[in-house]
Design a protein around this motif. Structure first.
Motif, PDB file in Angstrom:
ATOM      1  N   GLN A 242     106.555  19.562 -14.856  1.00  0.00           N
ATOM      2  CA  GLN A 242     105.173  19.083 -14.856  1.00  0.00           C
ATOM      3  C   GLN A 242     104.982  17.970 -15.885  1.00  0.00           C
ATOM      4  N   ARG A 243     105.609  18.123 -17.036  1.00  0.00           N
ATOM      5  CA  ARG A 243     105.502  17.083 -18.066  1.00  0.00           C
ATOM      6  C   ARG A 243     106.108  15.770 -17.573  1.00  0.00           C
ATOM      7  N   LEU A 244     107.266  15.862 -16.936  1.00  0.00           N
ATOM      8  CA  LEU A 244     107.928  14.637 -16.477  1.00  0.00           C
ATOM      9  C   LEU A 244     107.153  13.969 -15.354  1.00  0.00           C
ATOM     10  N   VAL A 245     106.539  14.760 -14.469  1.00  0.00           N
ATOM     11  CA  VAL A 245     105.688  14.171 -13.425  1.00  0.00           C
ATOM     12  C   VAL A 245     104.515  13.436 -14.055  1.00  0.00           C
ATOM     13  N   SER A 246     103.898  14.097 -15.045  1.00  0.00           N
ATOM     14  CA  SER A 246     102.787  13.454 -15.746  1.00  0.00           C
ATOM     15  C   SER A 246     103.251  12.188 -16.459  1.00  0.00           C
ATOM     16  N   LEU A 247     104.443  12.260 -17.079  1.00  0.00           N
ATOM     17  CA  LEU A 247     104.988  11.090 -17.765  1.00  0.00           C
ATOM     18  C   LEU A 247     105.201   9.933 -16.790  1.00  0.00           C
ATOM     19  N   SER A 248     105.742  10.245 -15.606  1.00  0.00           N
ATOM     20  CA  SER A 248     105.975   9.198 -14.612  1.00  0.00           C
ATOM     21  C   SER A 248     104.663   8.544 -14.180  1.00  0.00           C
ATOM     22  N   LEU A 249     103.617   9.364 -13.956  1.00  0.00           N
ATOM     23  CA  LEU A 249     102.315   8.805 -13.565  1.00  0.00           C
ATOM     24  C   LEU A 249     101.737   7.936 -14.679  1.00  0.00           C
ATOM     25  N   LEU A 251     103.326   6.295 -17.020  1.00  0.00           N
ATOM     26  CA  LEU A 251     104.071   5.038 -17.141  1.00  0.00           C
ATOM     27  C   LEU A 251     103.687   4.072 -16.016  1.00  0.00           C
ATOM     28  N   GLY A 252     103.491   4.623 -14.804  1.00  0.00           N
ATOM     29  CA  GLY A 252     103.056   3.761 -13.709  1.00  0.00           C
ATOM     30  C   GLY A 252     101.685   3.169 -13.972  1.00  0.00           C
ATOM     31  N   ARG A 260      97.309  -6.041 -15.118  1.00  0.00           N
ATOM     32  CA  ARG A 260      95.944  -6.408 -14.775  1.00  0.00           C
ATOM     33  C   ARG A 260      95.073  -6.694 -16.005  1.00  0.00           C
ATOM     34  N   GLU A 261      95.188  -5.850 -17.038  1.00  0.00           N
ATOM     35  CA  GLU A 261      94.225  -5.937 -18.142  1.00  0.00           C
ATOM     36  C   GLU A 261      94.851  -6.334 -19.472  1.00  0.00           C
ATOM     37  N   GLY A 262      96.172  -6.410 -19.546  1.00  0.00           N
ATOM     38  CA  GLY A 262      96.799  -6.863 -20.769  1.00  0.00           C
ATOM     39  C   GLY A 262      97.331  -5.716 -21.627  1.00  0.00           C
ATOM     40  N   PRO A 263      97.981  -6.085 -22.768  1.00  0.00           N
ATOM     41  CA  PRO A 263      98.633  -5.070 -23.618  1.00  0.00           C
ATOM     42  C   PRO A 263      97.666  -4.059 -24.228  1.00  0.00           C
ATOM     43  N   ASP A 264      96.480  -4.462 -24.574  1.00  0.00           N
ATOM     44  CA  ASP A 264      95.560  -3.537 -25.231  1.00  0.00           C
ATOM     45  C   ASP A 264      95.197  -2.373 -24.317  1.00  0.00           C
ATOM     46  N   ALA A 265      95.022  -2.645 -23.048  1.00  0.00           N
ATOM     47  CA  ALA A 265      94.654  -1.585 -22.111  1.00  0.00           C
ATOM     48  C   ALA A 265      95.835  -0.640 -21.861  1.00  0.00           C
ATOM     49  N   ALA A 266      97.066  -1.181 -21.918  1.00  0.00           N
ATOM     50  CA  ALA A 266      98.238  -0.338 -21.644  1.00  0.00           C
ATOM     51  C   ALA A 266      98.665   0.491 -22.847  1.00  0.00           C
ATOM     52  N   ARG A 267      98.249   0.092 -24.066  1.00  0.00           N
ATOM     53  CA  ARG A 267      98.711   0.786 -25.272  1.00  0.00           C
ATOM     54  C   ARG A 267      98.293   2.256 -25.278  1.00  0.00           C
ATOM     55  N   ALA A 268      97.037   2.549 -24.893  1.00  0.00           N
ATOM     56  CA  ALA A 268      96.571   3.945 -24.905  1.00  0.00           C
ATOM     57  C   ALA A 268      97.359   4.792 -23.918  1.00  0.00           C
ATOM     58  N   LEU A 269      97.661   4.220 -22.752  1.00  0.00           N
ATOM     59  CA  LEU A 269      98.434   4.960 -21.751  1.00  0.00           C
ATOM     60  C   LEU A 269      99.869   5.194 -22.224  1.00  0.00           C
ATOM     61  N   LEU A 270     100.453   4.224 -22.938  1.00  0.00           N
ATOM     62  CA  LEU A 270     101.811   4.396 -23.460  1.00  0.00           C
ATOM     63  C   LEU A 270     101.860   5.461 -24.550  1.00  0.00           C
ATOM     64  N   GLU A 271     100.826   5.530 -25.377  1.00  0.00           N
ATOM     65  CA  GLU A 271     100.782   6.582 -26.402  1.00  0.00           C
ATOM     66  C   GLU A 271     100.679   7.956 -25.768  1.00  0.00           C
ATOM     67  N   SER A 272      99.896   8.062 -24.695  1.00  0.00           N
ATOM     68  CA  SER A 272      99.801   9.334 -23.987  1.00  0.00           C
ATOM     69  C   SER A 272     101.141   9.689 -23.335  1.00  0.00           C
ATOM     70  N   ALA A 273     101.842   8.689 -22.795  1.00  0.00           N
ATOM     71  CA  ALA A 273     103.151   8.938 -22.200  1.00  0.00           C
ATOM     72  C   ALA A 273     104.156   9.383 -23.248  1.00  0.00           C
ATOM     73  N   SER A 274     104.057   8.797 -24.451  1.00  0.00           N
ATOM     74  CA  SER A 274     104.954   9.210 -25.531  1.00  0.00           C
ATOM     75  C   SER A 274     104.727  10.671 -25.914  1.00  0.00           C
TER      76      SER A 274
END
Length: 444
Positions: A242-249, A251-252, A260-274
């Motif tokens: 389940q964790r890896l499925v969530s991680l894959s989503l 990262l996508g 679409r929105e630049g690095p600032d918008a992706a940073r929060a999602l990358l921290e959650s993926a980490s």
């Protein structure tokens, strides 16, 4: 194949000679129960007058048989205890018809006859040889003294044998004593091994029980492995998968946000993926906790248990004897034994952390001598609340995880003829003891 050197075997013959000499003492004692047995049997037809003598002979035969078993073991002859005798009927009938004391009477008769003869021969030869070795020197000393004694050999005695011949004869007799003692002890050791151990019926019953035990433990071991496989599948599905499925989503989503929105918008999602990746790693470690790690295969129990203790939330002290950590004369335990020992420690520490409420735990591993070879001993102790009830729901201390944890340990340990015991009085401490064959399940 016997690799003992001839000199060592000759020296060991003196121990056999000493055993035969002690037959002169114990053989006389063994005549007491034998005579009581014969006299009691002769008097039984006279209104049962011999029954009290038979009862007394029965007690003395048991005591004499126990003495002979210990003497034969000291001589290096493996004689098993016959064990309890079970037979339907009243106790007095079982007691009188028990074949063990009557079989041991045959061995006692051999000790009381052939043992006395052998002990006498060995004692006379040893004494004569020793006297012949020291006689020439003693003869010269006594003849030179004022009013000295006259000896019948050597130095002008009536026999006139040279001192060298007398001395060499004594040396030859002393060299012969250990060899002759081994021959004279054969009847005693052979009858002792045949008559003082379990009877053929007991051996057959023990073999049947052994087959039943092996069948049961094999089935339990297979069930335990299957249950462990299902547990790993369930834990992988419920945790890391389940964790890896969530991680894959995540990262996508981060990749699309980056486009679409630049690095600032992706940073929060990358921290959650980490965070999801870190949690997945923790879940994988938890699932693999009961599986033998590579460090166990590469570096042995000492390193594997130390690594396991380092990841346990409760502080754990690890004490490993040099025979286990450095692999002493017995070598390294078999891979099966090491894996079972590691699993026992892992399960015990898991339950210490979950249920014991302990502030500290201790893991000890050491080698212990056994009748069939060295054994590996494992002990896990904690200072928690105690009260563990194996197989009776969640409890405190090692092996009490809903009862299934301890049952899994019992099945694994029993599969290699091991033993597991849990002591957990209310208030603690809880102690789990595991006894495993050093080479159980096949050597490396």
């Amino acid at each position: 194949m016997n690799t003992t050197s001839p000199l060592r075997r000759w020296a060991g013959g003196w121990w056999v000679a000493a055993h035969l000499v002690t037959d002169l003492l114990v053989g006389l004692w063994h005549w007491v129960p034998l005579l009581l047995l014969l006299l009691g049997a002769a008097l039984v037809p006279l209104a049962g007058a011999g029954i009290p003598l038979l009862l007394l002979a029965r007690v003395l035969l048991d005591a004499s048989a126990a003495l002979e078993r210990s003497r034969l073991r000291a001589l290096g002859v493996p004689v098993e205890d016959p064990g309890p005798w079970s037979r339907p009927g009243p106790w007095w009938r079982r007691w009188l018809l028990d074949p063990r004391p009557w079989r041991s009477a045959g061995h006692l008769a051999v000790v009381a006859t052939a043992g006395l003869v052998g002990g006498t021969v060995v004692l006379v030869l040893a004494a004569t040889g020793l006297a012949a070795v020291v006689a020439p020197s003693l003869a010269r000393w006594t003849s030179a003294a004022p009013g000295g004694l006259s000896w019948p050999w050597g130095s002008g005695g009536p026999i006139g044998a040279p001192d060298a011949v007398v001395g060499l004869t004594g040396v030859a007799l002393l060299l012969l004593v250990p060899l002759l003692a081994r021959v004279l002890a054969v009847p005693e050791t052979a009858t002792g091994a045949a008559l003082l151990g379990p009877s053929p019926q007991q051996r057959e019953a023990a073999l049947r029980e052994r087959v039943d035990t092996l069948t049961s433990t094999r089935e339990r071991a297979v069930d335990s492995v299957e249950e462990e496989r299902r547990r790993i599948e369930r834990d992988l599905h419920d945790g890391p998968q389940q964790r890896l499925v969530s991680l894959s989503l995540q990262l996508g989503m981060a990749r699309r946000a980056l486009d679409r929105e630049g690095p600032d918008a992706a940073r929060a999602l990358l921290e959650s993926a980490s965070s999801s990746a870190t949690a997945a790693i923790a879940d994988m470690r938890r699932v693999a906790r009961g599986v033998a790690p590579p460090v166990l295969t590469d570096r042995g129990l000492d390193a594997a248990v130390s690594a396991l203790a380092a990841t346990t939330p409760v502080p754990v002290d690890v004490e490993v004897s040099p025979d286990v950590s450095a692999h002493g004369p017995a070598g390294r335990p078999s891979a099966t034994t090491e894996a079972i020992a590691y699993f026992c420690v892992s399960e015990a520490l898991t339950n210490v952390a979950k249920h014991a409420g302990a502030s500290r735990a201790l893991v000890q591993l050491w080698q212990e001598a056994g009748t069939s070879g060295p054994r590996l001993r494992v002990r896990v102790q904690d200072d928690g609340r105690g009260g563990a009830r194996p197989g009776d729901g969640p409890g405190a201390g090692p092996g009490a995880e809903g009862g299934s944890g301890l049952r899994g340990l019992l099945d694994r340990v029993a599969a290699v003829d091991g033993r597991l015991a849990v002591s957990s009085p209310p208030g603690g401490p809880t102690v789990l003891d595991v006894d495993l064959p050093w080479l159980g399940g096949g050597a490396r």
